[in-house]
Design a protein around this motif. Structure first.
Motif, PDB file in Angstrom:
ATOM      1  N   UNK A 198       0.838  -1.210   0.000  1.00  0.00           N
ATOM      2  CA  UNK A 198       0.000   0.000   0.000  1.00  0.00           C
ATOM      3  C   UNK A 198       0.862   1.246   0.000  1.00  0.00           C
ATOM      4  N   UNK A 199       1.888   1.210   0.778  1.00  0.00           N
ATOM      5  CA  UNK A 199       2.765   2.385   0.850  1.00  0.00           C
ATOM      6  C   UNK A 199       3.435   2.644  -0.480  1.00  0.00           C
ATOM      7  N   UNK A 200       3.942   1.565  -1.058  1.00  0.00           N
ATOM      8  CA  UNK A 200       4.645   1.776  -2.328  1.00  0.00           C
ATOM      9  C   UNK A 200       3.674   2.218  -3.410  1.00  0.00           C
ATOM     10  N   UNK A 201       2.449   1.736  -3.325  1.00  0.00           N
ATOM     11  CA  UNK A 201       1.450   2.147  -4.314  1.00  0.00           C
ATOM     12  C   UNK A 201       1.186   3.640  -4.207  1.00  0.00           C
TER      13      UNK A 201
END
Lengths: 172, 149
Positions: free
Chosen positions: B116-119
């Motif tokens: 989620x963070x990388x997205x």
């Protein structure tokens, strides 16, 4: 005719002819040099205009550097295409949607550096999430366009959307 | 006795004889001098006219500062501003929608939170990358929101 008179007469004629020829040559030379000057001035003016245009173009390029960078970012470049597709999938995951990219099609190259990347993908999940994901696709801050959209109810509250949209890529 | 008529006749005879005299001299200095002055004067006038017209002609060219126009790129600033503001608004809406959905979505497992963070980061990268130094601040501000959300 007196020989002296004859001599003076011939001398006068020769002197007159020579004067006329010299005068003609001077006129011709003035004309030639004038024409050279006109063409030189025209060339100088062209060069000056070219230099001015170049300077103004350079100035315009410097002034609009930031704006052009912003506009360039509205197009996918080669380096971001894969990331963009991963982002599409990851975002769909975040929306709790099953997703699958069905096909990718890059339009033929033309004289301009822009090509359309056509993406056909399907997402499956709750209707509200599917709807929001479609809205998100429409709002992608890139030069993009949704070409086709088919939404169908799969089963109960599960909906499936097949979206075809294009994103303009810029290959520099 | 000589009458008046005799005198007139004698005078006429003399006049007629004078008319018949031929001039045998080829050169007449006075006449040639006058002709020379006339020709010289004509040539002088022609020369003055020609040189003055040439002078005026070339002077007008030198003074003519109209530089040949070369077509330059026409930068449509107004259109660019419109486009930038349109895409800016689009991006804001995108971020708003994305953040609202992600913040409302159920907390994901730890393994997925990395995704989620990388997205979030990469999604923002698509849209931003524009403001150079400012974008870093934007990302830093946005990412913690997404993580805490």
């Amino acid at each position: 005719m007196n020989p002296t008179t004859k001599k003076v007469f011939i001398f006068s004629l020769v002197y007159f002819s020579v004067s006329l020829v010299v005068l003609g040559l001077i006129v011709f030379e003035v004309k030639r040099q004038g024409n050279n000057m006109v063409s030189d001035i025209s060339l100088i003016n062209q060069n000056v205009a070219f230099d001015q245009a170049q300077v103004s173009l350079q100035k315009l390029l410097n002034e609009t550097k930031e704006d052009r960078a912003v506009i360039n970012d509205m197009f996918l470049d080669n380096k971001r295409q894969i990331n963009f597709l991963s982002d599409l999938e990851n975002t769909a995951d975040q929306f709790n949607l099953e997703n699958k990219i069905i096909s990718l099609d890059l339009s033929d190259k033309t004289d301009n550096p822009y090509q359309d990347l056509s993406i056909n993908m399907e997402v499956i999940g709750e209707y509200s999430q599917v709807k929001k994901y479609i809205e998100l696709i429409e709002l992608i801050p890139l030069h993009s366009k949704v070409v086709k959209l088919v939404i169908s109810n799969e089963e109960g509250s599960v909906w499936k959307a097949v979206i075809t949209f294009t994103v303009t890529t810029l290959s520099v | 006795m000589i009458t008046k008529n005799d005198v007139v006749n004698m005078a006429r005879h003399i006049v007629r004889k004078d008319k018949g005299k031929t001039d045998r001299s080829l050169m007449h200095p006075q006449r040639e001098w006058n002709i020379s002055i006339l020709i010289g004067g004509i040539m002088l006038i022609i020369g003055i006219t020609y040189s003055s017209s040439s002078f005026l002609h070339y002077r007008s060219i030198l003074n003519d500062e109209s530089v040949a126009e070369i077509k330059t790129a026409n930068y449509r600033e107004q259109l660019v501003d419109q486009v930038i503001s349109y895409y800016g608004a689009k991006k804001d809406s995108y971020d708003h929608l994305f953040n609202s959905v992600v913040s409302k979505s159920t907390p994901v497992e730890n393994t997925e939170s990395g995704t989620a963070t990388s997205t979030a980061t990469s999604t923002i990268d698509v849209g931003i990358e524009i403001l150079e130094e400012e974008e870093v601040a934007t990302e830093e501000e946005t990412i913690p929101d997404l993580i805490t959300g």
